[in-house]
Design a protein around this motif. Structure first.
Motif, short mmCIF file in Angstrom:
data_model
loop_
_atom_site.label_atom_id
_atom_site.label_comp_id
_atom_site.label_asym_id
_atom_site.label_seq_id
_atom_site.Cartn_x
_atom_site.Cartn_y
_atom_site.Cartn_z
N VAL A 143 0.85 -1.19 0.00
CA VAL A 143 0.00 0.00 0.00
C VAL A 143 0.89 1.24 0.00
O VAL A 143 2.12 1.14 0.08
CB VAL A 143 -0.92 0.04 1.25
CG1 VAL A 143 -1.82 -1.20 1.31
CG2 VAL A 143 -0.08 0.14 2.53
N THR A 190 -1.27 5.50 3.28
CA THR A 190 -2.23 4.55 3.89
C THR A 190 -1.70 4.01 5.22
O THR A 190 -2.43 3.91 6.20
CB THR A 190 -2.51 3.38 2.91
OG1 THR A 190 -3.07 3.92 1.72
CG2 THR A 190 -3.49 2.38 3.52
N ASN A 246 -2.16 6.56 7.74
CA ASN A 246 -3.56 6.63 8.18
C ASN A 246 -3.87 5.57 9.23
O ASN A 246 -4.56 5.83 10.21
CB ASN A 246 -4.51 6.47 6.99
CG ASN A 246 -4.57 7.73 6.14
OD1 ASN A 246 -4.17 8.80 6.58
ND2 ASN A 246 -5.07 7.60 4.93
N VAL A 247 -3.35 4.36 8.99
CA VAL A 247 -3.60 3.27 9.96
C VAL A 247 -2.94 3.61 11.29
O VAL A 247 -3.56 3.52 12.36
CB VAL A 247 -3.07 1.93 9.42
CG1 VAL A 247 -3.11 0.86 10.52
CG2 VAL A 247 -3.88 1.47 8.22
N HIS A 280 -6.85 6.81 11.67
CA HIS A 280 -7.94 7.39 10.88
C HIS A 280 -8.96 6.30 10.55
O HIS A 280 -8.61 5.13 10.36
CB HIS A 280 -7.40 8.01 9.59
CG HIS A 280 -6.56 9.21 9.86
ND1 HIS A 280 -5.88 9.91 8.90
CD2 HIS A 280 -6.27 9.84 11.02
CE1 HIS A 280 -5.22 10.91 9.44
NE2 HIS A 280 -5.44 10.88 10.73
N HIS A 303 -11.13 6.10 7.96
CA HIS A 303 -11.47 5.78 6.58
C HIS A 303 -10.42 4.89 5.92
O HIS A 303 -9.81 5.24 4.91
CB HIS A 303 -11.66 7.06 5.76
CG HIS A 303 -12.77 7.90 6.30
ND1 HIS A 303 -14.07 7.45 6.40
CD2 HIS A 303 -12.77 9.14 6.82
CE1 HIS A 303 -14.82 8.38 6.92
NE2 HIS A 303 -14.05 9.41 7.21
N VAL A 304 -10.20 3.72 6.51
CA VAL A 304 -9.30 2.73 5.93
C VAL A 304 -10.10 1.43 5.83
O VAL A 304 -10.76 1.04 6.80
CB VAL A 304 -8.07 2.50 6.84
CG1 VAL A 304 -7.14 1.45 6.23
CG2 VAL A 304 -7.32 3.80 7.07
N ARG A 305 -10.07 0.80 4.66
CA ARG A 305 -10.86 -0.43 4.50
C ARG A 305 -10.34 -1.51 5.44
O ARG A 305 -9.12 -1.65 5.62
CB ARG A 305 -10.79 -0.92 3.05
CG ARG A 305 -11.68 -0.11 2.11
CD ARG A 305 -11.49 -0.52 0.67
NE ARG A 305 -11.40 -1.97 0.50
CZ ARG A 305 -11.02 -2.55 -0.64
NH1 ARG A 305 -10.69 -1.81 -1.69
NH2 ARG A 305 -10.98 -3.86 -0.73
N THR A 349 -7.54 -3.69 4.19
CA THR A 349 -6.30 -2.92 4.07
C THR A 349 -5.67 -2.73 5.44
O THR A 349 -4.46 -2.95 5.64
CB THR A 349 -6.58 -1.55 3.43
OG1 THR A 349 -7.29 -1.74 2.21
CG2 THR A 349 -5.29 -0.79 3.18
N ARG A 350 -6.50 -2.35 6.41
CA ARG A 350 -6.02 -2.15 7.77
C ARG A 350 -5.36 -3.43 8.29
O ARG A 350 -4.28 -3.39 8.87
CB ARG A 350 -7.18 -1.73 8.69
CG ARG A 350 -6.79 -1.52 10.15
CD ARG A 350 -7.99 -1.13 11.01
NE ARG A 350 -8.54 0.15 10.63
CZ ARG A 350 -8.08 1.33 11.10
NH1 ARG A 350 -7.10 1.36 11.97
NH2 ARG A 350 -8.61 2.46 10.69
#
Lengths: 344, 344
Positions: free
Chosen positions: A14, A18, A21-22, A26, A28-30, A33-34
């Motif tokens: 990724v 991203t 963000n994890v 945050h 708004h992470v799928r 993906t997280r």
């Protein structure tokens, strides 16, 4: 070997953004993906170095939120919003429970934790304007009107207008003997003083007696204080047909005392509170209340602190006002989702 | 001129020890003495230097308490006890709200705040044993059984036994369709897993069906989750005559959903929770619950951390158990202060 954000991103397939963000939590992470990023973090034993950016600026990236008591749910809910607003600036928030003790508040305000924190948001109970005079310590934002003319940024709501409005609502229900629960000595609570003033304004404007026997004081604003105050009103022979409580925890104690006395809410006594804590929304009956915009209070306080930290140190002191709303529920019968009768 | 403790003591006409007691917020100071000391502090503009003693030892005198959510009142109440127990060691407690996010918990556990704090007491939700392996960061005490075999000191209560006991109580009331509210995926909640196991033990021991339809899961343990779970049980046609909720906030949501469905508590459905938060004591009806000894949990955790900080670094890892009690109130009818009928 110490791995970096870039290594985690490569391993997880990724972008660096991203992973960031994890790591910063945050939302708004799928989920898949997280999960992939967390697995990569775990495999590489990566430790995010959140404070590097702050340390380059001579800062710790940590701010403190000082509140009197976390088991007053208003402060716990406010803390959640402050944590959330501060995350937008990359700050970690540590929370200090002062107990409202002036000494503890002085210690914080005079910057004793200055080597630990970049700034302070404080809801003071004991602190005085004199304590603040000439402080050049930790940048600070005050919550509430305790120190009316202090030399610090502050966020308030209009307590007098809000109290007037909720008392007006009780008067419009046709109630005439409206008690107030939560009065305190002037040096104890600015909120108590202002809410009492708004209550009295409303009574006077409606031509109602401002009967001192209807005003019950409460040394603290917990459920037990509200219950004791209500029992006092009932045994003193004062028989109110409505009660305005200066916060919701007092009101929850008042509901309990009325229940134990065999009085119905709102049929016999209508009850309204102040704060809009979650407990009140789920209480039986659900509690009418003044809802300060806690999210906005938190956002404004964090913004004031950010301006103070990043801006010109000679920035003039600012006083900002956050909005509030009146939420009418079962305890004063006018519920948006149906009357008490329907809910039963 | 910078004044010292001695100067304040002279001005106030008290001992240095008394000034120290006031500054450290000890409760056993006579009000008039406290007032005199505060006046002297104010006149001299004295700033207590609480951290001097700690700094001499290369410490900050600050510990962190990390909990998932402060608006779960259990954690707010626990925080108060930790602050109080830590004051006995001269420590300031800063509280970090992790949101239960593994990344945030990892950051704390791996000592990123090591330059800020001397030690950490953490109630983890996301952290794993792997995250802890080989950490040589901040001294740490775990609360709860999330990480069963981690290499860290910990304080727990016996969740299985406590859940068995409260379910037993519901069975002894003659209830036969006892629902459980608060189940979670295994990787989400150790408390959920253990309390579910105790509930099942009790059902099996009484020869009752362990009906999977009576187990309602809850993604989080807030009031709204409890209300939603109860509504789900009611609309699914499952008609429990009792509900064991895995915490009190879930139970308060369950009480609300039963009220809205026109069901009486405890006549139609008995309800019990877990945590003994203040809200439950004042709820209508007052909530029966398992009461972990929060004061003892806090005291043991602080003591473990103190031993870790002052003692031999090769001290073996210790796991301590705190006691709990069952508090029976109106929501299961057996109240020590009178039955539901009497209270009405």
């Amino acid at each position: 070997m110490r791995h970096r954000l870039k290594d985690v991103a490569e391993r997880a397939g990724v972008s660096v953004k991203t992973v960031s963000n994890v790591v910063n939590g945050h939302v708004h992470v799928r989920p898949d993906t997280r999960a992939r990023v967390e697995e990569a973090i775990s495999e590489l034993n990566y430790r995010p170095n959140l404070s590097a950016r702050h340390l380059r600026k001579g800062r710790t990236g940590v701010i403190a939120l000082a509140v009197p008591e976390l088991d007053i749910p208003y402060f716990a809910e406010l803390a959640r919003y402050v944590v959330s607003a501060a995350a937008g600036h990359g700050w970690t928030v540590l929370i200090d429970q002062t107990g409202g003790r002036r000494e503890q508040e002085r210690v914080l305000a005079s910057g004793i934790t200055g080597h630990l924190i970049d700034g302070l948001i404080i809801s003071p109970l004991g602190l005085t304007a004199a304590d603040l005079a000439g402080l050049d310590g930790t940048p600070m934002v005050l919550l509430g009107e305790r120190i009316a003319d202090g030399p610090a940024d502050r966020v308030v709501i209009d307590n007098v207008a809000a109290a007037r409005e909720v008392t007006d609502h009780l008067i419009r229900l046709g109630r005439r003997r409206i008690a107030a629960v939560g009065a305190q000595r002037t040096d104890e609570g600015a909120s108590a003083r202002l809410r009492l003033a708004g209550y009295r304004d409303a009574l006077r404007a409606a031509g109602l007696d401002d009967d001192q026997a209807l005003v019950a004081s409460a040394p603290a604003w917990h459920r037990a204080d509200g219950a004791a105050a209500m029992r006092g009103l009932l045994t003193s022979g004062v028989r109110p047909d409505a009660v305005f409580c200066f916060n919701d925890t007092l009101a929850l104690g008042v509901l309990r005392a009325l229940h134990e006395a065999g009085l119905r809410v709102p049929e016999d006594v209508a009850v309204a509170g102040f704060d809009d804590i979650e407990d009140g929304r789920f209480a039986i009956p659900a509690l009418s209340t003044v809802a300060p915009d806690k999210e906005q209070i938190a956002r404004l306080a964090v913004q004031l602190l950010a301006d103070r930290l990043t801006g010109n140190p000679t920035l003039p002191t600012r006083h900002l006002k956050a909005p509030y709303r009146l939420h009418l529920r079962e305890s004063t019968r006018v519920s948006r989702r149906g009357s008490v009768e329907e809910a039963r």
